[in-house]
Design a protein around this motif. Structure first.
Motif, PDB file in Angstrom:
ATOM      1  N   MET A 103      22.582 -16.315  -4.948  1.00  7.67           N
ATOM      2  CA  MET A 103      21.695 -17.465  -5.166  1.00  7.67           C
ATOM      3  C   MET A 103      22.671 -18.550  -5.639  1.00  7.67           C
ATOM      4  O   MET A 103      23.371 -18.459  -6.487  1.00  7.67           O
ATOM      5  CB  MET A 103      20.645 -17.051  -5.951  1.00  7.67           C
ATOM      6  N   THR A 104      22.490 -19.782  -5.036  1.00  5.72           N
ATOM      7  CA  THR A 104      23.241 -20.930  -5.339  1.00  5.72           C
ATOM      8  C   THR A 104      22.433 -21.952  -5.823  1.00  5.72           C
ATOM      9  O   THR A 104      21.141 -22.065  -5.606  1.00  5.72           O
ATOM     10  CB  THR A 104      24.125 -21.432  -3.982  1.00  5.72           C
ATOM     11  N   SER A 105      22.980 -22.684  -6.946  1.00  8.14           N
ATOM     12  CA  SER A 105      22.180 -23.722  -7.350  1.00  8.14           C
ATOM     13  C   SER A 105      22.105 -24.959  -6.670  1.00  8.14           C
ATOM     14  O   SER A 105      23.080 -25.530  -5.891  1.00  8.14           O
ATOM     15  CB  SER A 105      23.086 -24.152  -8.621  1.00  8.14           C
ATOM     16  N   LEU A 106      20.874 -25.711  -6.496  1.00 13.03           N
ATOM     17  CA  LEU A 106      20.795 -26.676  -5.709  1.00 13.03           C
ATOM     18  C   LEU A 106      20.873 -27.791  -6.671  1.00 13.03           C
ATOM     19  O   LEU A 106      20.825 -28.996  -5.909  1.00 13.03           O
ATOM     20  CB  LEU A 106      19.485 -26.564  -4.925  1.00 13.03           C
ATOM     21  N   LEU A 107      20.775 -27.805  -7.778  1.00 13.53           N
ATOM     22  CA  LEU A 107      20.836 -28.920  -8.612  1.00 13.53           C
ATOM     23  C   LEU A 107      21.949 -28.927  -9.509  1.00 13.53           C
ATOM     24  O   LEU A 107      22.739 -27.591  -9.617  1.00 13.53           O
ATOM     25  CB  LEU A 107      19.767 -28.807  -9.660  1.00 13.53           C
ATOM     26  N   SER A 108      22.552 -29.975  -9.981  1.00 15.12           N
ATOM     27  CA  SER A 108      23.832 -29.995 -10.792  1.00 15.12           C
ATOM     28  C   SER A 108      23.577 -29.184 -12.047  1.00 15.12           C
ATOM     29  O   SER A 108      22.338 -29.377 -12.510  1.00 15.12           O
ATOM     30  CB  SER A 108      24.216 -31.606 -11.056  1.00 15.12           C
TER      31      SER A 108
ATOM     32  N   LEU B 234      25.704 -18.629 -15.906  1.00 13.07           N
ATOM     33  CA  LEU B 234      25.697 -18.300 -14.305  1.00 13.07           C
ATOM     34  C   LEU B 234      24.016 -18.278 -14.043  1.00 13.07           C
ATOM     35  O   LEU B 234      23.299 -17.784 -14.934  1.00 13.07           O
ATOM     36  CB  LEU B 234      26.111 -17.145 -13.800  1.00 13.07           C
ATOM     37  N   THR B 235      23.649 -18.923 -12.885  1.00 15.76           N
ATOM     38  CA  THR B 235      22.391 -18.849 -12.533  1.00 15.76           C
ATOM     39  C   THR B 235      21.881 -17.489 -12.197  1.00 15.76           C
ATOM     40  O   THR B 235      20.501 -17.199 -12.473  1.00 15.76           O
ATOM     41  CB  THR B 235      22.322 -19.487 -11.167  1.00 15.76           C
ATOM     42  N   SER B 236      22.821 -16.563 -11.867  1.00 10.86           N
ATOM     43  CA  SER B 236      22.303 -15.217 -11.900  1.00 10.86           C
ATOM     44  C   SER B 236      22.400 -14.355 -13.119  1.00 10.86           C
ATOM     45  O   SER B 236      21.933 -13.283 -13.125  1.00 10.86           O
ATOM     46  CB  SER B 236      23.340 -14.498 -10.947  1.00 10.86           C
TER      47      SER B 236
ATOM     48  N   ILE C  14      32.671 -23.227  -9.841  1.00  9.34           N
ATOM     49  CA  ILE C  14      31.807 -23.324 -11.006  1.00  9.34           C
ATOM     50  C   ILE C  14      30.372 -23.989 -10.776  1.00  9.34           C
ATOM     51  O   ILE C  14      29.451 -23.743 -11.072  1.00  9.34           O
ATOM     52  CB  ILE C  14      32.846 -23.880 -12.074  1.00  9.34           C
ATOM     53  N   VAL C  15      30.620 -25.407 -10.272  1.00  7.09           N
ATOM     54  CA  VAL C  15      29.645 -26.187 -10.106  1.00  7.09           C
ATOM     55  C   VAL C  15      28.464 -25.389  -9.125  1.00  7.09           C
ATOM     56  O   VAL C  15      27.326 -25.533  -9.417  1.00  7.09           O
ATOM     57  CB  VAL C  15      29.948 -27.566  -9.550  1.00  7.09           C
ATOM     58  N   ARG C  16      28.856 -24.914  -8.515  1.00  5.90           N
ATOM     59  CA  ARG C  16      28.012 -24.136  -7.214  1.00  5.90           C
ATOM     60  C   ARG C  16      27.227 -22.955  -7.982  1.00  5.90           C
ATOM     61  O   ARG C  16      25.958 -22.726  -7.466  1.00  5.90           O
ATOM     62  CB  ARG C  16      28.760 -23.717  -5.856  1.00  5.90           C
ATOM     63  N   ILE C  17      27.707 -22.215  -8.808  1.00 11.43           N
ATOM     64  CA  ILE C  17      27.018 -21.117  -9.282  1.00 11.43           C
ATOM     65  C   ILE C  17      26.488 -21.216 -11.020  1.00 11.43           C
ATOM     66  O   ILE C  17      26.096 -20.479 -11.484  1.00 11.43           O
ATOM     67  CB  ILE C  17      27.772 -19.968  -9.240  1.00 11.43           C
ATOM     68  N   ALA C  18      26.827 -22.483 -11.388  1.00  9.24           N
ATOM     69  CA  ALA C  18      26.523 -22.511 -12.724  1.00  9.24           C
ATOM     70  C   ALA C  18      25.000 -23.287 -13.106  1.00  9.24           C
ATOM     71  O   ALA C  18      24.694 -24.169 -12.379  1.00  9.24           O
ATOM     72  CB  ALA C  18      27.614 -23.717 -13.308  1.00  9.24           C
ATOM     73  N   GLU C  19      24.448 -22.725 -14.079  1.00  9.14           N
ATOM     74  CA  GLU C  19      23.254 -23.270 -14.549  1.00  9.14           C
ATOM     75  C   GLU C  19      23.395 -24.228 -15.696  1.00  9.14           C
ATOM     76  O   GLU C  19      22.856 -25.379 -15.907  1.00  9.14           O
ATOM     77  CB  GLU C  19      22.397 -21.798 -15.090  1.00  9.14           C
ATOM     78  N   ARG C  20      24.236 -23.943 -16.439  1.00  7.21           N
ATOM     79  CA  ARG C  20      25.089 -24.429 -17.715  1.00  7.21           C
ATOM     80  C   ARG C  20      26.441 -24.683 -17.953  1.00  7.21           C
ATOM     81  O   ARG C  20      27.054 -23.401 -17.788  1.00  7.21           O
ATOM     82  CB  ARG C  20      24.177 -24.205 -18.994  1.00  7.21           C
ATOM     83  N   VAL C  21      26.998 -25.671 -18.287  1.00  4.13           N
ATOM     84  CA  VAL C  21      28.285 -25.881 -18.544  1.00  4.13           C
ATOM     85  C   VAL C  21      28.568 -26.327 -19.876  1.00  4.13           C
ATOM     86  O   VAL C  21      28.170 -27.269 -20.389  1.00  4.13           O
ATOM     87  CB  VAL C  21      29.036 -26.515 -17.601  1.00  4.13           C
ATOM     88  N   VAL C  22      29.323 -25.759 -20.730  1.00  2.00           N
ATOM     89  CA  VAL C  22      29.686 -26.370 -22.024  1.00  2.00           C
ATOM     90  C   VAL C  22      31.276 -26.735 -22.194  1.00  2.00           C
ATOM     91  O   VAL C  22      31.941 -25.564 -21.857  1.00  2.00           O
ATOM     92  CB  VAL C  22      29.268 -25.319 -23.102  1.00  2.00           C
ATOM     93  N   LEU C  23      31.536 -27.579 -22.405  1.00  2.00           N
ATOM     94  CA  LEU C  23      32.837 -28.188 -22.652  1.00  2.00           C
ATOM     95  C   LEU C  23      33.219 -28.607 -23.807  1.00  2.00           C
ATOM     96  O   LEU C  23      32.647 -28.995 -24.698  1.00  2.00           O
ATOM     97  CB  LEU C  23      33.077 -29.669 -21.546  1.00  2.00           C
ATOM     98  N   GLU C  24      34.586 -28.073 -24.242  1.00  2.00           N
ATOM     99  CA  GLU C  24      35.112 -28.276 -25.409  1.00  2.00           C
ATOM    100  C   GLU C  24      35.306 -29.645 -25.646  1.00  2.00           C
ATOM    101  O   GLU C  24      35.836 -30.505 -24.515  1.00  2.00           O
ATOM    102  CB  GLU C  24      36.602 -27.649 -25.832  1.00  2.00           C
TER     103      GLU C  24
END
Length: 70
Positions: A1-6, A32-34, A52-62
């Protein structure tokens, strides 16, 4: 499954994780969305930014890390 939203992108003062690819200090952690999480050092986060953008639900950056996928 791929994320359609950022993915949701947030920052953290510091991360304690290690890169799942090379064991360097993580600069980015992806939920991950999965399900599950992956951590990346700065080099690998920027190298794999499109995936990463394609499969991520959430990204945490330092804080202070300039991610190419942002």
């Amino acid at each position: 499954m791929t994320s359609l939203l950022s993915p949701e992108i947030t920052t953290a003062a510091s991360l304690t994780d290690r890169c799942d690819r090379c064991s360097a200090a993580a600069k980015l952690v992806v939920t991950l969305t999965s399900g599950g999480d992956l951590a990346f050092c700065g080099h690998h986060a920027n190298r794999h930014r499109d995936d990463i953008v394609r499969i991520a639900e959430r990204v945490v950056l330092e804080d202070g890390f300039e991610w190419a996928g942002k």
